[in-house]
Design an enzyme around this catalytic site. Sequence first.
Site, PDB file in Angstrom:
ATOM      1  N   HIS A 155      -0.867  -1.972  -0.085  1.00 48.42           N
ATOM      2  CA  HIS A 155      -0.921  -0.237  -0.077  1.00 48.42           C
ATOM      3  C   HIS A 155      -0.711   0.293   1.167  1.00 48.42           C
ATOM      4  O   HIS A 155      -0.025   1.080   1.723  1.00 48.42           O
ATOM      5  CB  HIS A 155      -1.983   0.166  -0.769  1.00 48.42           C
ATOM      6  CG  HIS A 155      -2.194   0.018  -2.198  1.00 48.42           C
ATOM      7  ND1 HIS A 155      -1.295   0.653  -3.204  1.00 48.42           N
ATOM      8  CD2 HIS A 155      -2.903  -0.151  -3.033  1.00 48.42           C
ATOM      9  CE1 HIS A 155      -1.391   0.535  -4.313  1.00 48.42           C
ATOM     10  NE2 HIS A 155      -2.625  -0.117  -4.150  1.00 48.42           N
ATOM     11  N   HIS A 159      -4.045  -7.235  -1.922  1.00 50.05           N
ATOM     12  CA  HIS A 159      -3.808  -6.077  -2.908  1.00 50.05           C
ATOM     13  C   HIS A 159      -3.602  -5.000  -1.887  1.00 50.05           C
ATOM     14  O   HIS A 159      -2.703  -4.293  -1.950  1.00 50.05           O
ATOM     15  CB  HIS A 159      -4.618  -6.177  -4.072  1.00 50.05           C
ATOM     16  CG  HIS A 159      -4.143  -5.020  -4.762  1.00 50.05           C
ATOM     17  ND1 HIS A 159      -2.912  -5.153  -5.882  1.00 50.05           N
ATOM     18  CD2 HIS A 159      -4.206  -3.629  -4.850  1.00 50.05           C
ATOM     19  CE1 HIS A 159      -3.012  -4.017  -6.344  1.00 50.05           C
ATOM     20  NE2 HIS A 159      -3.836  -3.077  -5.892  1.00 50.05           N
ATOM     21  N   GLU A 160      -4.781  -4.581  -1.465  1.00 49.04           N
ATOM     22  CA  GLU A 160      -5.122  -3.150  -0.729  1.00 49.04           C
ATOM     23  C   GLU A 160      -4.178  -3.216   0.650  1.00 49.04           C
ATOM     24  O   GLU A 160      -3.846  -2.073   0.820  1.00 49.04           O
ATOM     25  CB  GLU A 160      -6.642  -2.885  -0.669  1.00 49.04           C
ATOM     26  CG  GLU A 160      -7.438  -2.669  -1.694  1.00 49.04           C
ATOM     27  CD  GLU A 160      -6.730  -1.591  -2.708  1.00 49.04           C
ATOM     28  OE1 GLU A 160      -6.316  -0.475  -2.212  1.00 49.04           O
ATOM     29  OE2 GLU A 160      -7.009  -1.955  -3.714  1.00 49.04           O
ATOM     30  N   HIS A 169       2.950  -0.069   2.756  1.00 51.35           N
ATOM     31  CA  HIS A 169       3.508   0.755   2.231  1.00 51.35           C
ATOM     32  C   HIS A 169       3.590   2.333   2.906  1.00 51.35           C
ATOM     33  O   HIS A 169       4.411   2.688   3.311  1.00 51.35           O
ATOM     34  CB  HIS A 169       3.205   1.121   0.633  1.00 51.35           C
ATOM     35  CG  HIS A 169       4.245   1.818  -0.193  1.00 51.35           C
ATOM     36  ND1 HIS A 169       4.034   1.961  -1.479  1.00 51.35           N
ATOM     37  CD2 HIS A 169       5.672   2.166   0.011  1.00 51.35           C
ATOM     38  CE1 HIS A 169       5.338   2.523  -1.955  1.00 51.35           C
ATOM     39  NE2 HIS A 169       5.910   2.753  -0.916  1.00 51.35           N
TER      40      HIS A 169
END
Length: 722
Positions: free
Chosen positions: A509, A505-506, A512
């Site tokens: 980020h 998940h991290e 992104h």
Amino acid sequence: MNTRLALALAVSLGLAAPAYSPAADAATQAAEQANPFFAESPLPLHYPQFDKIKDSDFAPAFDAGMAQQIEEVEAIANNPAAPTFENTLVALENSGAVLDRATTVFFSLSGADTNDARKQLQADYSAKFAAHRDAISLNGKLFERIKALYDKRDTLGLDAEGLRLVEKYHDNFVRAGAELPDADKAKLKEINAELANLGTKFSQNVLAEVNAAYIVVDDVKELDGLSAEQVAAAAEAAKARKLDGKYVIALLNTTGQPALSNLTNRELRRRIFEASVARGSKGGEYDNTALVSRIMTLRAEKAALMGFANYAAYSLGNQTAKTPEAVNAMLGQLAPAAVANARREAADLQAMIDAEQKAAGQPTFELQPWDWAYYSEKVRQAKYDFDESQLKPYFELKNVLENGVFFAAGKEYGLSFKQRTDLPVYHDDVSVYDVFDADGSQLAIFIFDPYARQSKRGGAWMNSYVSQSALTGNKPVVANHLNIPKPPAGKPTLLTWDEVTTTFHEFGHALHGMFSNVKYPYFSGTAVPRDFVEFPSQVNEMWADEPSILANYATHYQSGAAMPQALLDKVVAAAKFNQGFATTEYLGAAMLDQRWHQIGVEQVPAPKDVLAFEHEALVKDGIFYAPVPPRYRTTYFSHIMGGYSAGYYAYIWSEVLDANTQKWFRDHGGLSRANGDHFRKTLLSRGGSVDAMELFRNFAGHEPQIEPLLEKRGLTEAEVGK
């Protein structure tokens, strides 16, 4: 700081001007030359010089950086030339470099590795930073120039990104109070300064109490159910607190605690749970009830000053949700099905309790919150014939990162990674990687900080030390922070499945941030609405159990043997297990956040009534279910006391987009370079340079639909909205 800059800062903050001293000025200038924030870092991609940064460097850099930016802003505001895009907005984008470098590193370190000096700096500067922001956003002459550009924006010959920059600056200044009468501007400044101080105090209380509220265990027999490594870690935690011969269970800043899944001792589970939920509300120096009451009062006052019915209406105006009514409708639609699912799961847990107690010849007991994690693991094992302890030997941390997370990024985007040990780090736990694009060029530097420690705030997060921008020529330096318990020296770090998915998940980020390809710093990377920012990271979770990825990293840390296919299949089959609990605890927190921010000043409870307000809100919204408390209670809900005020719904709002995107990938053949490149080109690389929902439509080719989320969460359409 030199005299000219000191004078500018004094004027901007309403302070007395300093006396001039040539000798002192010369000495200060020499100190500035040694300060690592006064010039760009000479390290690759301007990576921070952690080995040269001292806590004593921050205050001089803050002071000089604010003064310098105020001088730059004044020059823009008072420019005798007519306002142009270049002499106003581009100039603003280029302003504040020293302050940006210093605050970026400072706030990153304050979250990842704080200390007494940094806590004091936060307390000393929170109101000053708020005043500095107000000095810019409430500058009347500056706003006149921005408004002049906004009014004729369609005639400026700008490209789409430039036009959006004009619109966003104008919107932000208006939302910051630029059009208020002078008396209201003065009141707004007072509110912003006090909120900044209170927010700092709240976050510091949360960290201090999560470190102070540990559970001491005298007898190792009480730790039955924990692994040998977990017991050793508890002994080390006790030793670090000068409690030799005892054992310490440290807390994380969530309601649920990891040890509750394994401990057989029900009384110890109860002690841990009750210590967790009491944080911030049991009196003493870390009690946050008065802070909550005052923060909510000030936010309600600010919303009224800005012409909004409540703070949620003000806060949501520039999010994709737009209105509290839209958020309420979505959360209210999901809550009944989530609670119904949780009740079904609870029935299975209660049946397990009844059967075990009967077999032991003991009276049964009613399921309580401190029982849920323990018995859900038992039910998981009974239903799917495996438990977490079977999985963990196959999830060694570095292997998960390099042969799982990085491997997936290679398959999807053509990225490659190389660890480097020549760059300085702020803590020995930290590792650093160069990130290379498919053509072999360097894309970014990635910093990985996986372990929990007393100096680190709870949760998991990503931040950028350097943000990409074609205007500045900068490439990204991004970091991921987790809170995985560190094993004793010489022992492997073996992850739970939740920790594996959090790592993926991290890194979503991080992608992104790393893929950002915009001109203006304003739009770089994750600079998107709060209720959109979680979307790319949630998408990246889908590769954690993708068979080709899972097979590459799920190998035994000792033998190197692959996880048996049967166990792999069980991991995938159990994906929807306990989703009633997970959805209910999340919605409880998200709906509580909305309740707090959808009240007016007169409805804010007194400190003594904060917990009563919380309970009544959960009951009123139909999300109260005693065995499943909210993921965060109000008094340690750092998200909503910080940047996510009225925004915690963003995770589930983003998950609607995530579920649609996962379906898109499946419908288009799954994990492939073509699909990854499409996602990168149409969405991940655009940052905030395009409206968020337009980005989604450009990627998916349609409006988001709720059905994929219902399927993913195991919620049936028949129950949704009941």
